[in-house]
Write an enzyme that holds these catalytic residues in place. Structure first.
Site, PDB file in Angstrom:
ATOM      1  N   GLN A   6      -0.062  -5.048  -4.225  1.00  0.00           N
ATOM      2  CA  GLN A   6      -1.197  -5.194  -3.307  1.00  0.00           C
ATOM      3  C   GLN A   6      -2.187  -6.207  -3.866  1.00  0.00           C
ATOM      4  O   GLN A   6      -2.793  -5.979  -4.908  1.00  0.00           O
ATOM      5  CB  GLN A   6      -1.878  -3.838  -3.116  1.00  0.00           C
ATOM      6  CG  GLN A   6      -3.068  -3.869  -2.169  1.00  0.00           C
ATOM      7  CD  GLN A   6      -3.636  -2.494  -1.970  1.00  0.00           C
ATOM      8  OE1 GLN A   6      -3.169  -1.731  -1.141  1.00  0.00           O
ATOM      9  NE2 GLN A   6      -4.650  -2.145  -2.741  1.00  0.00           N
ATOM     10  N   SER A  14      -7.855  -6.593  -4.487  1.00  0.00           N
ATOM     11  CA  SER A  14      -9.036  -6.652  -5.354  1.00  0.00           C
ATOM     12  C   SER A  14      -9.178  -8.011  -6.022  1.00  0.00           C
ATOM     13  O   SER A  14      -8.188  -8.657  -6.360  1.00  0.00           O
ATOM     14  CB  SER A  14      -8.949  -5.569  -6.428  1.00  0.00           C
ATOM     15  OG  SER A  14      -8.950  -4.282  -5.849  1.00  0.00           O
ATOM     16  N   SER A  30      -1.380  -3.562  -9.411  1.00  0.00           N
ATOM     17  CA  SER A  30      -0.396  -2.701 -10.061  1.00  0.00           C
ATOM     18  C   SER A  30       1.015  -3.247  -9.867  1.00  0.00           C
ATOM     19  O   SER A  30       1.410  -3.610  -8.749  1.00  0.00           O
ATOM     20  CB  SER A  30      -0.468  -1.281  -9.495  1.00  0.00           C
ATOM     21  OG  SER A  30      -1.748  -0.731  -9.691  1.00  0.00           O
ATOM     22  N   GLU A  43      -2.163   7.351   8.668  1.00  0.00           N
ATOM     23  CA  GLU A  43      -2.151   8.773   8.974  1.00  0.00           C
ATOM     24  C   GLU A  43      -0.853   9.422   8.532  1.00  0.00           C
ATOM     25  O   GLU A  43       0.231   8.938   8.804  1.00  0.00           O
ATOM     26  CB  GLU A  43      -2.323   8.979  10.486  1.00  0.00           C
ATOM     27  CG  GLU A  43      -3.674   8.517  11.002  1.00  0.00           C
ATOM     28  CD  GLU A  43      -3.782   8.700  12.498  1.00  0.00           C
ATOM     29  OE1 GLU A  43      -2.820   9.196  13.102  1.00  0.00           O
ATOM     30  OE2 GLU A  43      -4.830   8.344  13.055  1.00  0.00           O
ATOM     31  N   GLU A  88     -18.187   6.443  -7.547  1.00  0.00           N
ATOM     32  CA  GLU A  88     -19.418   6.098  -6.830  1.00  0.00           C
ATOM     33  C   GLU A  88     -19.128   5.692  -5.386  1.00  0.00           C
ATOM     34  O   GLU A  88     -19.866   6.064  -4.464  1.00  0.00           O
ATOM     35  CB  GLU A  88     -20.150   4.978  -7.571  1.00  0.00           C
ATOM     36  CG  GLU A  88     -20.749   5.389  -8.900  1.00  0.00           C
ATOM     37  CD  GLU A  88     -19.710   5.649  -9.987  1.00  0.00           C
ATOM     38  OE1 GLU A  88     -19.994   6.421 -10.907  1.00  0.00           O
ATOM     39  OE2 GLU A  88     -18.594   5.070  -9.901  1.00  0.00           O
TER      40      GLU A  88
END
Length: 672
Positions: free
Chosen positions: A425, A428, A460, A543, A655
């Site tokens: 992925q 980020s 990852s 989902e 957070e």
């Protein structure tokens, strides 16, 4: 989501709240049948169980109902369980008789109670009010002050024997405690939305927002524990309480009252000066919470009991109770699984992929279009057969199914299901962190496709991946969440450079990925150009029915017990700590089961996934830290204490998860 899950229980909770708004007195509760919810019909009750009573008591706790209700229903539950003195039940159910109880040396009830439950010799007795001396005391709880009880005589026919008073009290007190905590959380959140300081609502400041969100997380954990304990006692029948139900009750005793105290204290803190005034109700809820914790008993005793049961091998089953219509579905699926089991592993893998067993909730042909009920049954029936672990592909596949072209689906999905294609992925970025929409990687239009340049981080398994799902900005002049496109990137393409990052535990799971003019053809855009944010949201929240309660390898409460079984001579403080950790872990499992049942009922699980992640990740860290402190030379726990440190960062930091819970579940204002 409240202790109530089913439509009937939700209606019951709503009905009790409505009654309290009109007439909160003991007589009104009795007239509506609430005092006998858990009692058999032949005893004047409604024929339900402790779960229904817990639902009602949570609502009563929210309304801070005082008086004799709690001790009365506790005494009637004890009598019903004991099978003794059953002739007393109708009066307790219809409100003509009130009761008091002595728990952990503290009396609960009014001086004029008609019946009193108290410990005697090696068991318990229920005595008439005329057979005891009851003295009112000044206590912490203003609406339900304590009493001192002294038995004058104990008739033989009123001896109950060794009935499970502590376990029943843990459930009923825990349910009321959840109501106290629920009031505190909603009151704090409501105040934080409207109280302004420094030009904006205080709920927008993360110090306040995170405090209220963390309180909700503690409440949801307590609700799961109390709900599960009520289920366990309901299903255990008459007679001695089985160890599994004792374990569940212990978990409720550890977590329920503590959550009430914490949430009430946090509410006062958020309310500020007004919360510390006598006129505001906050102190009354705080007083009730403290009193409930005292009544349920010393937490250390409960945590030691929980630890002892867990170390001796007692386990609480977390299987969902399925409806009658599950039987024919299970029969059909079991027959298909039996045929799968006869195949050799390579052939079985092919059938897993072709027949939609790997992600059964997806539509055919990629899945089986399985309903939530079918998903649970498939999960149960396939436990003996190993299915491929798709890793990041489990996130990528649903988005390709939903937004990808048929050509993309045919090209990538079959080989992904068989493990021939490994995904990573590329979301980020170094400068964006958890701010996914703040990415700066650019995709520029070129002949036949796009040229992508930028860098990604925390990717990852990128060093092993064949393909990556990648977000890049295609229209930099558009607003932040617009102008982003979702690409499929060949990790072997020219311009792709992968540099592994060594983590603190020595592993190289994460990577930096550099994209230098990487060409991606038009047919590898998923969804619309500039519409990638919508696809990415689907990737991050597709989902399915939430199944399982694993929170990372070697960092669960069950793994902790394996270590404890090798260390029998622990100090008391260590045993108490272990018991609390077990209680927290078991409650997380119960919360997972509640999410599953909610989805089976067609309800929205809401922010439950964020709550579970918050609890689970921090719990894995706490387990690892505790176990390493017991066995610092054990290489496994030395590794896990380092490995789990990433759990509260990866996939959305603590957070960020607290922000999600605060904003979506409590409606607090978004960060500016």
């Amino acid at each position: 989501m409240g202790i109530a899950l089913t439509e009937e229980h939700l209606a019951l909770a709503s009905s009790v709240r409505g009654l309290l708004s009109r007439s909160p007195g003991h007589e009104a509760l009795a007239a509506q049948g609430l005092l006998g919810l858990h009692l058999p019909e032949e005893a004047g009750g409604q024929g339900y169980g402790l779960v229904e009573l817990a639902v009602a008591l949570e609502a009563l706790g929210e309304g801070l109902v005082g008086g004799p209700c709690l001790p009365t229903v506790l005494v009637s539950a004890v009598l019903a369980r004991s099978g003794r003195c059953l002739s007393l039940l109708p009066g307790l159910a219809d409100g003509t008789t009130t009761a008091a109880a002595v728990l952990e040396g503290h009396g609960l009830g009014s001086p004029d109670a008609g019946l009193v439950l108290l410990p005697v010799r090696d068991g318990w007795a229920v005595l008439d009010g005329s057979d005891v001396e009851v003295e009112p005391l000044e206590g912490m709880d203003l609406s339900r002050p304590p009493v001192r009880v002294r038995a004058l005589k104990v008739p033989e026919e009123r001896l109950l024997g060794a009935v499970p008073v502590r376990e029943l009290a843990a459930v009923l007190i825990g349910a009321e405690a959840c109501g106290v905590a629920a009031w505190a959380v909603s009151t704090a959140a409501a105040h934080a939305k409207v109280r302004e300081q420094f030009g904006r609502p205080i709920g927008q400041f993360q110090g306040v927002k995170h405090r209220v969100a963390a309180a909700l997380v503690a409440l949801e954990q307590a609700r799961a524990a109390v709900w599960d304990a009520a289920r366990a006692l309901d299903s255990s029948g008459a007679g001695p309480v089985p160890d599994e139900a004792r374990l569940a009750a212990g978990v409720a005793a550890v977590l329920g009252p503590d959550a009430a105290v914490r949430c009430a204290a946090d509410a006062i803190q958020v309310l500020g000066g007004i919360g510390y005034t006598f006129e505001h109700d906050a102190h009354r809820y705080y007083r009730r919470a403290l009193s409930l914790r005292m009544l349920v008993g010393e937490p250390g005793g409960w945590t030691e009991e929980v630890a002892g049961l867990a170390v001796s091998g007692v386990r609480r089953s977390m299987e969902p109770d399925l409806p009658r219509e599950a039987a024919p579905i299970r029969e059909r699926i079991r027959a298909e699984v039996a045929a799968l089991a006869e195949e050799e592993p390579p052939a079985r893998l092919g059938r897993f992929a072709r027949e939609g067993w790997i992600m059964p909730y997806l539509p055919e042909p990629w899945g089986r279009g399985a309903s939530p009920l079918e998903q649970v049954i498939i999960h149960q029936e396939l436990r003996g057969l190993r299915r491929p672990n798709l890793g990041i592909a489990a996130w990528a596949v649903p988005s390709i199914v939903r937004y990808g072209t048929r050509e993309q689906q045919d090209r990538f999905l079959p080989k992904t299901f068989t493990g021939e294609i490994v995904w990573c992925q590329l979301f980020s970025e170094p400068g964006a962190g958890s701010d996914l929409a703040g990415l700066s990687t650019r995709a520029v239009r070129v002949e036949g496709g796009w040229s992508i340049s930028g860098s990604k981080i925390w990717t990852s398994l990128a060093q092993y991946a064949h393909w990556g799902i990648c977000l890049a900005r295609t229209s930099p002049d558009r607003p932040k969440h617009e102008g982003i496109t979702y690409f499929l990137v060949d990790m072997a393409a020219p311009g792709v450079t992968v540099r592994p990052l060594k983590e603190i535990n020595g592993d190289e799971l994460f990577n930096e990925v550099f994209l230098d003019d990487v060409f991606v053809p038009d047919d590898l855009v998923v969804g619309e150009v500039d519409g990638g944010w919508r696809v990415a949201r689907d990737t991050l929240s597709h989902e399915r029915v939430a199944l399982g309660d694993s929170w990372g390898p070697g960092s669960q409460h069950t793994d902790m017990v394996k270590l404890l079984q090798r260390l029998p001579d622990l100090r008391q403080a260590r045993r108490e700590q272990a018991g609390r950790l077990w209680a927290e872990g078991q409650a997380i499992s119960a919360l997972g089961l509640r999410v599953t049942l909610s989805q089976l009922a067609g309800a929205d699980a809401g922010t439950a996934s964020s709550v579970r992640k918050l609890l689970g990740m921090r719990h894995a860290q706490a387990i690892s830290e505790f176990c390493w402190s017991l066995a610092p030379t054990d290489p496994h726990w030395a590794r896990m204490i380092l490995t789990t440190r990433a759990f509260t960062i990866g996939g959305g930091t603590t957070e960020v998860q607290l922000n999600i819970v605060a904003e979506r579940a409590l409606g607090l204002p978004r960060d500016p």
